[in-house]
Structure formats: structure tokens, C-alpha cells
Design an enzyme around this catalytic site. Structure first.
Site, PDB file in Angstrom:
ATOM      1  CB  CYS A   7       3.388  -4.497  -4.218  1.00  0.00           C
ATOM      2  SG  CYS A   7       2.494  -4.406  -2.662  1.00  0.00           S
ATOM      3  CG  ASN A  10      -2.558  -3.186  -1.008  1.00  0.00           C
ATOM      4  OD1 ASN A  10      -3.754  -3.023  -0.808  1.00  0.00           O
ATOM      5  ND2 ASN A  10      -1.732  -2.155  -1.117  1.00  0.00           N
ATOM      6  CB  CYS A  12       5.753  -4.775   2.081  1.00  0.00           C
ATOM      7  SG  CYS A  12       5.671  -6.100   3.307  1.00  0.00           S
ATOM      8  NE  ARG A  13       7.047  -5.230  -3.058  1.00  0.00           N
ATOM      9  CZ  ARG A  13       7.099  -6.154  -3.991  1.00  0.00           C
ATOM     10  NH1 ARG A  13       8.021  -6.079  -4.932  1.00  0.00           N
ATOM     11  NH2 ARG A  13       6.242  -7.156  -3.997  1.00  0.00           N
ATOM     12  CB  SER A  14       1.461  -1.048  -3.297  1.00  0.00           C
ATOM     13  OG  SER A  14       0.720  -2.006  -2.596  1.00  0.00           O
ATOM     14  CG  ASP A 123       8.541  -9.113  -1.584  1.00  0.00           C
ATOM     15  OD1 ASP A 123       8.392  -8.548  -0.483  1.00  0.00           O
ATOM     16  OD2 ASP A 123       7.841 -10.048  -1.977  1.00  0.00           O
TER      17      ASP A 123
HETATM   18  P1  4NP Z   1       4.326  -6.626  -0.769  1.00  0.00           P
HETATM   19  O1  4NP Z   1       5.140  -7.689   0.071  1.00  0.00           O
HETATM   20  O2  4NP Z   1       3.996  -7.283  -2.084  1.00  0.00           O
HETATM   21  O3  4NP Z   1       5.300  -5.498  -0.926  1.00  0.00           O
HETATM   22  O4  4NP Z   1       3.112  -6.265   0.028  1.00  0.00           O
HETATM   23  C1  4NP Z   1       4.686  -8.990   0.337  1.00  0.00           C
HETATM   24  C2  4NP Z   1       3.753  -9.200   1.307  1.00  0.00           C
HETATM   25  C3  4NP Z   1       3.355 -10.496   1.584  1.00  0.00           C
HETATM   26  C4  4NP Z   1       3.897 -11.544   0.894  1.00  0.00           C
HETATM   27  C5  4NP Z   1       4.829 -11.324  -0.096  1.00  0.00           C
HETATM   28  C6  4NP Z   1       5.221 -10.036  -0.374  1.00  0.00           C
HETATM   29  N1  4NP Z   1       3.512 -12.854   1.205  1.00  0.00           N
HETATM   30  O5  4NP Z   1       4.042 -13.789   0.589  1.00  0.00           O
HETATM   31  O6  4NP Z   1       2.648 -13.054   2.081  1.00  0.00           O
END
Ligand code: 4NP
Length: 151
Positions: A7, A10, A12-14, A123
Site C-alpha cells: 500500500c 505500509n 494501515c492496509r497492507s 485508504d
Molecule cells: P496505508 O495508509 O497506505 O494503508 O498504510 C496510509 C498511511 C499513511 C498515509 C497515507 C495512507 N500518510 O499519508 O501518512
């Protein structure tokens, strides 16, 4: 079977995708590796977002000890499948591909459960807690579909 979940951050989702698929590998006696990475480095070294840890825990999974890292070009050699969560992840991973083999490893993860629809795992970072339950349900469905396919 070596699978990398990717993602943006790294956190939240992955990490959730990694935790869910790892458990299903164990339950179904599938040997292999499941890992995750982010296309961006800004959360590298961090544990998953507390909301992801919490939703995993509610579904009986402990992802609290995972550590975020950035996707690297070597991942194309280390993994058979590189599952991305959305189109932006796809573009960012494909930019690093060196050849056709690399490109062929990369797929939108939800296409496992919803073939050819190119749906994103939304997201959840800037949303509320129900975003994380939705993400869990989508990932769980895609993991089940993938397991069925490789068994
Ligand atoms: P992820 O979510 O891609 O599912 O881990 C996010 C985590 C952090 C951010 C964006 C999405 N950020 O902008 O910091």
C-alpha cells in the site's frame, strides 16, 4: 508461494492484508512467505496504525509487531505475487519494474474477489474507525478468493 502486500504507507492496509493472509496460509497448510511494504518511506520503521492493530485484534489477529518498510526493486525477485491496494500503488510499483516478468507479478488485490473490476481497497488513514472494518472485510474476502485459487 511468496506474496507481498503493498500500500502507500505500509501502516494501515497492507499490514492487515499480511496478517490475514498469513493466518490463512497456516490454517490451509500452505507453505510460503507473506510480507508487506509501502511505496512511500515516511512510516518506515513504525508499527502498524493503532486502528489497524485494533481491527486485527478484534478478528483474532496480532499484527502489532510488524514493522513498516518501503518497497524496493529487489522485491520483484523475492516474491511471486505483488498485490497492490489501489491504482496509485500500482503505478508506483510498476515504475520500478525492470521487465515484463516484474510487471506480470503486480495485481490489484481486490481483483481476486471481484475479477476485472479494478476496485481499490479504500485508504482508511484519514477516515473514521468504520473505514478499518470495511478494509478488513474486503481484504478477508480477497484473501479467501486467492487461497481458493492456489489450493
Ligand atoms: P496505508 O495508509 O497506505 O494503508 O498504510 C496510509 C498511511 C499513511 C498515509 C497515507 C495512507 N500518510 O499519508 O501518512
Amino acid at each position: 508461494m511468496k506474496v507481498l502486500m503493498v500500500c502507500l504507507g505500509n501502516i494501515c492496509r497492507s499490514p492487515l492484508a499480511e496478517g490475514i493472509l498469513k493466518e490463512k496460509f497456516v490454517k490451509n497448510n500452505i507453505s510460503g512467505i507473506v510480507d508487506s511494504a509501502g511505496t512511500a518511506a515516511y512510516h518506515a520503521g513504525e508499527n502498524p496504525d493503532p486502528r489497524s492493530i485494533d481491527i486485527a485484534k478484534r478478528h483474532g489477529l496480532d499484527i502489532s509487531r510488524q514493522i513498516a518498510r518501503q518497497f524496493t526493486v529487489e522485491d520483484f525477485d523475492k516474491f511471486d505475487k505483488i498485490f497492490v491496494m489501489d491504482e496509485a500503488n500500482y503505478e508506483n510499483v510498476i515504475k520500478l519494474a525492470r521487465n515484463k516478468d516484474d510487471i506480470q507479478k503486480v495485481e490489484l488485490f481486490l481483483n481476486q474477489a471481484f475479477p476485472k473490476q479494478n476496485l481499490p481497497v479504500p485508504d482508511p488513514y484519514y477516515g473514521g474507525n468504520d473505514g478499518f472494518e470495511n478494509v478488513y472485510q474486503l481484504l478477508n474476502k480477497a484473501c479467501d478468493a486467492f487461497i481458493e485459487k492456489i489450493q
